[in-house]
Design an enzyme around this catalytic site. Sequence first.
Site, short mmCIF file in Angstrom:
data_model
loop_
_atom_site.label_atom_id
_atom_site.label_comp_id
_atom_site.label_asym_id
_atom_site.label_seq_id
_atom_site.Cartn_x
_atom_site.Cartn_y
_atom_site.Cartn_z
N CYS A 2 0.89 -1.11 0.06
CA CYS A 2 -0.06 0.12 0.08
C CYS A 2 0.84 1.32 -0.15
O CYS A 2 2.02 1.33 0.58
CB CYS A 2 -0.84 0.10 1.38
SG CYS A 2 -2.09 -1.40 1.50
N ARG A 27 3.43 0.02 -5.07
CA ARG A 27 3.17 -0.51 -3.96
C ARG A 27 1.90 -1.15 -3.59
O ARG A 27 1.87 -2.26 -2.73
CB ARG A 27 3.57 0.68 -2.82
CG ARG A 27 4.53 1.09 -2.66
CD ARG A 27 4.51 2.34 -1.65
NE ARG A 27 4.75 1.83 -0.50
CZ ARG A 27 5.70 1.43 0.26
NH1 ARG A 27 6.95 1.66 -0.07
NH2 ARG A 27 5.73 0.71 1.45
N TRP A 76 -3.16 -2.60 -1.62
CA TRP A 76 -2.82 -4.04 -1.68
C TRP A 76 -3.37 -4.70 -0.64
O TRP A 76 -2.87 -4.67 0.36
CB TRP A 76 -1.17 -4.36 -1.77
CG TRP A 76 -0.80 -5.64 -2.17
CD1 TRP A 76 -0.37 -6.05 -3.40
CD2 TRP A 76 -0.62 -6.62 -1.34
NE1 TRP A 76 0.03 -7.43 -3.51
CE2 TRP A 76 -0.12 -7.93 -2.24
CE3 TRP A 76 -0.66 -6.92 0.12
CZ2 TRP A 76 0.19 -8.91 -1.60
CZ3 TRP A 76 -0.07 -8.08 0.57
CH2 TRP A 76 0.12 -9.26 -0.45
N ASN A 102 -1.16 1.52 5.88
CA ASN A 102 -0.04 0.54 5.09
C ASN A 102 0.14 -0.42 6.25
O ASN A 102 0.91 0.02 7.30
CB ASN A 102 0.86 1.26 4.56
CG ASN A 102 2.07 0.35 3.85
OD1 ASN A 102 1.67 -0.78 3.55
ND2 ASN A 102 3.25 0.69 3.85
N GLY A 103 -0.15 -1.59 6.13
CA GLY A 103 0.52 -2.60 7.24
C GLY A 103 -0.73 -3.37 7.45
O GLY A 103 -1.63 -3.65 6.79
N GLU A 491 16.03 -17.23 -11.57
CA GLU A 491 15.49 -15.41 -11.57
C GLU A 491 14.72 -15.30 -12.99
O GLU A 491 13.96 -14.69 -13.00
CB GLU A 491 16.84 -14.90 -11.56
CG GLU A 491 16.42 -13.41 -11.86
CD GLU A 491 15.52 -12.52 -10.82
OE1 GLU A 491 15.13 -13.09 -9.95
OE2 GLU A 491 15.26 -11.33 -11.29
N LYS A 495 11.09 -14.07 -13.15
CA LYS A 495 10.63 -13.05 -14.00
C LYS A 495 9.42 -13.09 -15.05
O LYS A 495 8.57 -12.40 -15.30
CB LYS A 495 11.81 -12.49 -14.89
CG LYS A 495 12.97 -11.59 -14.25
CD LYS A 495 12.64 -10.42 -13.96
CE LYS A 495 11.98 -10.31 -12.45
NZ LYS A 495 13.13 -10.41 -11.45
N GLU A 498 6.20 -13.71 -13.12
CA GLU A 498 5.37 -12.54 -12.31
C GLU A 498 4.89 -11.79 -13.27
O GLU A 498 3.98 -11.07 -13.05
CB GLU A 498 6.29 -11.86 -11.32
CG GLU A 498 7.85 -11.43 -11.81
CD GLU A 498 8.49 -11.04 -10.85
OE1 GLU A 498 8.21 -10.50 -9.69
OE2 GLU A 498 9.76 -10.70 -10.98
N HIS A 514 16.07 -35.75 -12.55
CA HIS A 514 15.41 -36.17 -11.40
C HIS A 514 13.99 -35.88 -11.26
O HIS A 514 13.33 -35.86 -10.24
CB HIS A 514 16.25 -35.78 -10.02
CG HIS A 514 17.50 -36.14 -10.16
ND1 HIS A 514 17.87 -37.60 -9.87
CD2 HIS A 514 18.78 -35.62 -10.49
CE1 HIS A 514 19.17 -37.85 -10.24
NE2 HIS A 514 19.87 -36.47 -10.51
N LYS A 613 5.58 -4.11 -4.91
CA LYS A 613 7.08 -3.71 -4.98
C LYS A 613 7.58 -4.08 -3.63
O LYS A 613 8.49 -4.58 -3.50
CB LYS A 613 7.30 -2.24 -5.51
CG LYS A 613 8.96 -2.06 -5.88
CD LYS A 613 9.21 -2.71 -6.99
CE LYS A 613 10.75 -2.54 -7.07
NZ LYS A 613 11.39 -3.66 -8.05
C1 F6R Z 1 10.79 -10.15 -7.97
C2 F6R Z 1 10.84 -9.03 -6.97
C3 F6R Z 1 10.49 -9.77 -5.59
C4 F6R Z 1 11.67 -8.94 -4.75
C5 F6R Z 1 11.48 -9.23 -3.23
C6 F6R Z 1 12.24 -8.76 -2.32
O1 F6R Z 1 11.12 -9.59 -9.29
O2 F6R Z 1 10.72 -7.91 -7.08
O3 F6R Z 1 10.62 -11.32 -5.55
O4 F6R Z 1 12.88 -9.44 -5.04
O5 F6R Z 1 9.92 -8.91 -2.87
O6 F6R Z 1 12.13 -7.58 -2.40
P1 F6R Z 1 13.26 -6.47 -1.88
O7 F6R Z 1 14.63 -6.73 -2.76
O8 F6R Z 1 12.82 -5.29 -1.88
O9 F6R Z 1 13.62 -7.27 -0.49
#
Ligand code: F6R
Length: 618
Positions: A2, A27, A76, A102-103, A491, A495, A498, A514, A613
Amino acid sequence: MCGITGYIGYRNAYPIIIKGLQRLEYRGYDSAGILLYNDNEDALISKTKGKVSDLEELMNSGISKEGNIGFGHTRWATHGVPNDVNSHPHTSNSGNLVIIHNGIIENYDSIKKELTKRGYTFKSDTDTEVLINLIEEVKKTNNCKLGKAIQIALNEVIGAYAITVFDKEKPDELVVARLGSPIAIGIGKENKEFFIASDASPFIEYTKNAIYLEDGEMAIIRKDKEIEIRKINDDSIITPEIQQLKMNLEQIEKGGYDHFMLKEIYEQPHAITDTYRGRLIANKGIIRMAGIDDNMEKFLNADRIIIVACGTSWHAGLVAEYLFEDLARIPVEVEYASEFRYRNPIINDNDVVIAISQSGETADTLAAIKLAKEKGAFVFGICNVVGSSIAREAHAGAYTHAGPEIGVASTKAFTTQITLLSLIALKLGKKKGNLSNAKYHNYLQELELIPKKVESLLAIDEKVKHIASVYKDATNCLYLGRGFNFPVALEGALKLKEISYIHAEGYPAAEMKHGPIALIDENMPIFVIATNKGHYEKVVSNIQEIKARKGKIIAIVTEGDTTVKEIADHIIEIPDTEEAFTPLLTTIPFQLLSYHIAVMLNRNVDQPRNLAKAVTVE
Ligand code: F6R
């Protein structure tokens, strides 16, 4: 999660709040709402399920946008589905108090039951509506001012919050408080105006002076008055530290790109350079990092390094495991922060804990380092966001200096984290005598060349776009890599998942047989990293195994490779480099591939569904 933003001053608050919400939309973006107070028309609340653009549309349907006090929220969802009623702001039963939050309030249920017994009713399913009614009840029973009521109420609450509260009976004041979720207060000229936000981006064009509230602090912000900051759990007054923001407007705008994610992918040559600028002096064989230099003994005497992180940052941690063990010969464990914090880990005084986090606000990572500190470990933070909670909680640390990352899918954060971790591994490797002079110098020179190599690699964008068009309708994908590139396979898969919502798995290439090999048929695209160092021949054998089962092979190879070219359906060439630095290059085609597939599938690239984010809830 949020985003919250607010304004109190002499300007029209609406455009500031709405623009602020757009910048904070990374956010959370399942609903949005606003409160505006106008001396003549009372306090108007408008809110809706959907994005900030939906809120704007609602506001354009004849609703007054007047007022120079107000706040806004982009949500969110945690408690209650995204709908109009659950959207913030929330109002107390009397209609006087209004809140954005937020929280998560963890003990909201017991508080709600108690308030219900006292006659309170609730329109929404949110914990936030419970909190504002608790504040109202406290204010009434104690016959006190808003600030005091908030303070008492927050001492009854378990959970995390960043809140802003407005009281119609005292409309020239906003009260904010934080525990576990960030709040920045921008200070305008001569205290004539104040800005409130989850990060500084909403007010960067108005002021560069900001106060970041610490956990457990609250602030009473009044028009034309000095801001008053105090602790929530006692009455002590805090003298705030005013920080000078370095962020600029250009950094948080798209700059001609269709999406922030694409901009951020293309920013990587610069971002990586910014990470090592002033730290890496390759021609003199110097790596200078104050956070490491000042704590060298801790690192040299470490029995092991424990890395805690989540998501993409956890993948960077996995790359670091290879870097530290190979270059510095220090044992490393990489932990999901969310698991680490709850499994009573064994931590010794001689352990060094490294927390990696782009946002510096991830709740699980923050909790993991608090636990590590309690158990006596030395904690080193690697964050991108300056002044973030993890950066402040750690004993020491280093910033990646990647600049704001706004696209929800992490790109430049990942490569800059690996760059920083490479510098640390090289520095420790040299100091511990594990690297010969020649090898060390070679690594330094090679690392310095990485931005140029990333730059040249970005020229493959059109080719990757073509590959994306071939595989965009796949329902499952496999990503394979070995050694340093196993985390890149994870990774790459993350990507794709998501932002395109295509199911993808990352695996160490040899693990394929396996289990995942059962999935392979002529419809299965398999992205394999087969660069020329490390386990090249072994990966070539894995590729043959895929070929024998008719899987579609898209291979990332080193420029000039001929063997894999013969077998693969598509190849993507990357410039040659040290094996340890290949993740900085092999990850780029995967970022571009996910980006193009998501665009072709009409997905919301920068704000994928269900994600946010900064994950400030556990
Ligand atoms: C993937 C992504 C998330 C963040 C994760 C940790 O693209 O953005 O998996 O990497 O939420 O976030 P931070 O790095 O801000 O602790």
